[in-house]
Design a protein around this motif. Structure first.
Motif, PDB file in Angstrom:
ATOM      1  N   LEU A 165      -8.249   6.829 -46.086  1.00 33.28           N
ATOM      2  CA  LEU A 165      -7.998   6.345 -44.721  1.00 33.28           C
ATOM      3  C   LEU A 165      -6.627   5.685 -44.621  1.00 33.28           C
ATOM      4  CD1 LEU A 165     -11.322   4.730 -43.409  1.00 33.28           C
ATOM      5  CD2 LEU A 165     -10.004   6.553 -42.322  1.00 33.28           C
ATOM      6  N   SER A 224      -9.843   3.479 -38.028  1.00 35.95           N
ATOM      7  CA  SER A 224      -9.836   3.159 -39.462  1.00 35.95           C
ATOM      8  C   SER A 224      -9.992   1.656 -39.722  1.00 35.95           C
ATOM      9  CB  SER A 224      -8.543   3.664 -40.110  1.00 35.95           C
ATOM     10  OG  SER A 224      -7.404   3.056 -39.513  1.00 35.95           O
ATOM     11  N   HIS A 233      -9.779   8.292 -38.074  1.00 35.83           N
ATOM     12  CA  HIS A 233      -8.530   7.599 -38.382  1.00 35.83           C
ATOM     13  C   HIS A 233      -8.111   6.661 -37.245  1.00 35.83           C
ATOM     14  CE1 HIS A 233      -7.244   9.201 -42.266  1.00 35.83           C
ATOM     15  NE2 HIS A 233      -7.818  10.356 -41.910  1.00 35.83           N
TER      16      HIS A 233
END
Length: 226
Positions: A177, A106, A103
């Motif tokens: 995401l 991302s 993340h």
């Protein structure tokens, strides 16, 4: 062609032969001049057609080079992300920690494939006005092969370039995401590999097309060295 015959009396075979020879020479001269003018016209038309195609194909090579560079940069980003996830999985890092790292990067998960728009106008005009038929046979063959390569690349990009992608899975992964949801690290890695394969394949096709175009622009000698 109009010939004005001499209005004189022919009193001997010698006079007849002389005037006959003059008429024949006049006809041959006129035919030769006409052929020379036509050849000059064809040579000029062939030269102009070649110049336009050379310019168009150089632009194609430049555009392919730019697209290749962009795709290589995108591929390097995806491979870096791949290495991070692969290393973490191999080291037994906790899934939640891998998710945190994914993340954090991302923005790197995107498929910005770039491909050029390649023109065939110069070739189409040369075929339409028949000037292609006046180009040297060897050069014409190289031009034909170059434009065939362009068309084949366009067909591949439109119909086959994305066959390795599982589009629904990529969309699901991107949505997770963006929403900040947890991901399966291995499933994420699978989607990355699809994107990498697609970009690598596109780069290969782009480079191959540039090699096939080069001989038409830079001469037959580049065919073996490309």
């Amino acid at each position: 062609m109009h010939l004005e015959l001499p209005k004189v009396r022919l009193e001997s075979f010698k006079d007849f032969a002389k005037h006959y020879l003059m008429i024949v020479l006049s006809i041959l001269t006129a035919l030769g001049l006409e052929a020379w003018i036509e050849h000059a016209h064809h040579s000029h038309a062939a030269g102009e057609a070649s110049r336009r195609m050379d310019e168009e194909l150089r632009q194609a090579i430049d555009a392919i080079g730019q697209s290749t560079a962009i795709n290589q940069k995108e591929l390097a980003t995806l491979r870096s992300l791949d290495t991070m996830v692969t290393s973490a999985l191999a080291a037994g890092v906790d899934s939640s920690e891998i998710n945190r790292r994914i993340h954090a990067r991302s923005a790197d998960y995107q498929l910005n494939a770039n491909w050029p728009t390649l023109s065939t106008v110069a070739w189409d005009v040369a075929v339409a006005d028949q000037s292609a038929g006046w180009i040297d046979a060897g050069a014409l063959q190289r031009y034909s092969e170059a434009y065939t390569a362009e068309r084949e690349l366009g067909t591949w990009l439109q119909h086959d370039s994305t066959l390795v992608l599982d589009a629904p899975h990529l969309v699901d992964t991107l949505t997770s995401l963006q929403a900040g949801h947890a991901l399966d690290p291995y499933g994420f890695l699978l989607s990355l590999r699809q994107m990498e394969m697609m970009l690598a394949s596109e780069i290969s096709h782009l480079q191959g097309t540039a090699r096939r175009i080069a001989p038409a622009v830079y001469g037959a000698a580049t065919a073996g060295s490309a």
